[in-house]
Design a protein around this motif. Sequence first.
Motif, mmCIF file in Angstrom:
data_model
loop_
_atom_site.group_PDB
_atom_site.id
_atom_site.type_symbol
_atom_site.label_atom_id
_atom_site.label_comp_id
_atom_site.label_asym_id
_atom_site.label_seq_id
_atom_site.Cartn_x
_atom_site.Cartn_y
_atom_site.Cartn_z
ATOM 1 N N GLY A 1 -14.637 -4.605 -2.124
ATOM 2 C CA GLY A 1 -13.404 -3.886 -2.422
ATOM 3 C C GLY A 1 -13.643 -2.434 -2.795
ATOM 4 O O GLY A 1 -14.783 -1.963 -2.871
ATOM 5 N N SER A 2 -12.531 -1.733 -3.043
ATOM 6 C CA SER A 2 -12.591 -0.301 -3.357
ATOM 7 C C SER A 2 -11.692 0.014 -4.546
ATOM 8 O O SER A 2 -10.742 -0.726 -4.842
ATOM 9 C CB SER A 2 -12.137 0.537 -2.150
ATOM 10 N N LYS A 3 -12.011 1.123 -5.215
ATOM 11 C CA LYS A 3 -11.175 1.588 -6.323
ATOM 12 C C LYS A 3 -10.924 3.083 -6.152
ATOM 13 O O LYS A 3 -11.855 3.881 -6.099
ATOM 14 C CB LYS A 3 -11.850 1.337 -7.670
ATOM 15 N N ASN B 1 -3.016 1.991 1.852
ATOM 16 C CA ASN B 1 -4.420 1.904 2.271
ATOM 17 C C ASN B 1 -5.062 0.616 1.745
ATOM 18 O O ASN B 1 -5.824 -0.053 2.453
ATOM 19 C CB ASN B 1 -5.174 3.127 1.764
ATOM 20 N N ALA B 2 -4.745 0.259 0.483
ATOM 21 C CA ALA B 2 -5.296 -0.971 -0.099
ATOM 22 C C ALA B 2 -4.787 -2.204 0.638
ATOM 23 O O ALA B 2 -5.546 -3.145 0.927
ATOM 24 C CB ALA B 2 -4.941 -1.038 -1.581
ATOM 25 N N ILE C 1 -4.574 -6.909 -5.371
ATOM 26 C CA ILE C 1 -4.471 -5.453 -5.541
ATOM 27 C C ILE C 1 -3.974 -5.194 -6.953
ATOM 28 O O ILE C 1 -2.958 -5.756 -7.379
ATOM 29 C CB ILE C 1 -3.512 -4.831 -4.508
ATOM 30 N N THR D 1 -7.082 -5.062 3.017
ATOM 31 C CA THR D 1 -7.245 -6.282 2.217
ATOM 32 C C THR D 1 -6.623 -7.449 2.974
ATOM 33 O O THR D 1 -5.496 -7.347 3.484
ATOM 34 C CB THR D 1 -6.563 -6.123 0.843
ATOM 35 N N SER E 1 -16.664 2.246 -4.012
ATOM 36 C CA SER E 1 -16.465 1.075 -3.148
ATOM 37 C C SER E 1 -17.769 0.309 -2.981
ATOM 38 O O SER E 1 -18.861 0.899 -3.022
ATOM 39 C CB SER E 1 -15.931 1.527 -1.785
ATOM 40 N N ASP F 1 -8.563 -2.746 -4.988
ATOM 41 C CA ASP F 1 -8.298 -3.823 -4.020
ATOM 42 C C ASP F 1 -9.545 -4.677 -3.840
ATOM 43 O O ASP F 1 -10.651 -4.271 -4.184
ATOM 44 C CB ASP F 1 -7.844 -3.244 -2.676
#
Length: 448
Positions: free
Chosen positions: A438-440, A352-353, A363, A357, A433, A380
Amino acid sequence: MNLVKNFSITKRMTFVFAFIFSITLFCLSACVLYSVELYQFFSAHNDIETTKKYILTDNIKLSDIENGEALYSRKDILVEIRNKDGILFKTTAFVDGIEHSVIPYDRIAVKELEDEDFLIEKTKCIIQDITYDAVIIKDLHDEKVFLKILFSILALVDLVGIMIALISGYIFAKKALKPIDIIIKTSRNISYKGLSERIPLPESRDELYELSLVLNNMADKLECIFNKQAQFVSDASHELKTPLAAIIGHASLISRWGKDDREVLEKSILAITTEAEYMENLITKLLYLAKLDNEKAVMIEPFNLSELIATIYKDVSMCNENFEIICTCEPNVQINTDKAMTKQLILILLDNALKFTDSNGTIAINCISNDDKVVLDIIDSGCGMCENELAFIFDRFYTNDKARNRTSSGNGLGLSIAKEICELLSLEISVSSILNEGSKFQLIFPKF
């Protein structure tokens, strides 16, 4: 026995209650009757003993006996004093024909003569230094009549008690089982009208309350599963319809112009291959989701999470050299869960990352071990998400582009599979996010 099985629970409870009550009432009546009879026996015996003590006094004279002045006299007690020649004196004559030879000395006995019961005792008495036989007879007629009357009264009371027990037992059973009738009625409504009906909870928090609560929870889950299934079928149909339409369109294009136009042929074959791969990926994930939904057991075992992450990091880095993948993991981190599912979970989050990206993006994989848990973060530098999208990212077929295009090769099943795995393994998963930053994704594993 089969007839009783066909009775309703209300009738069976009524009969059981009435039966137990009747047995109790009969036992109580028998105890009362026996106690009264025992009391009468001891009372009659006491009367005989009183008469006996009076006869055995030393101051009784033979002349007094002959004149009938010295003997204890009651209409229900017969006293005979005899010598070897016969009867010297008899107080009354309400019974005849008693053979003294069959009456042992110093023993009391009940004899039946002329359909009447008598309590008899024979003893020795000394009058003016001469030994005589004394026979004391107590008439039990009044006691016997009283027992018959008492028996009739107790029988009538028992009969009335049984009738009351049947009526009150039926009313009690009907009231006690009323919640069950409500459960049956509501269950029928659920069968006919749908899963929206719920059983009203009883006021008393007893077993029926617990049963109603369990059935309501089951109905909630069934309704949720039914709604998910309906949505799943709808979304799957939508997702499969698009690639099938594309395949049919390109096949038609090849049929018309592909034979003569090499460029059209190659583009159509590439498009068909791409759509077929997408469908294969979609079907594989659907089958995996179905497997998770029907999973009965998982293989729980202790293993080294650090080694697993290192292996995954090596494989992913080799296949994605245009990304900067950083792994920071403490050595020898031990956890106790399903190893294969944990690997699948990490791969889904990394995929998904990578998907969201851009090339040359970063990442990061961070793994930290605390006293009672292990925290794994996958961060990411991709496109991120809006805050209002975070509540839906674990839903099946949800993608962060509302038009549902497949430019990122996503079908909205990866994160829903990750969520299913976490629920199956009792893991915690969360996401934060920021749009365009980006998101975690964070996983929390219990150590033990």
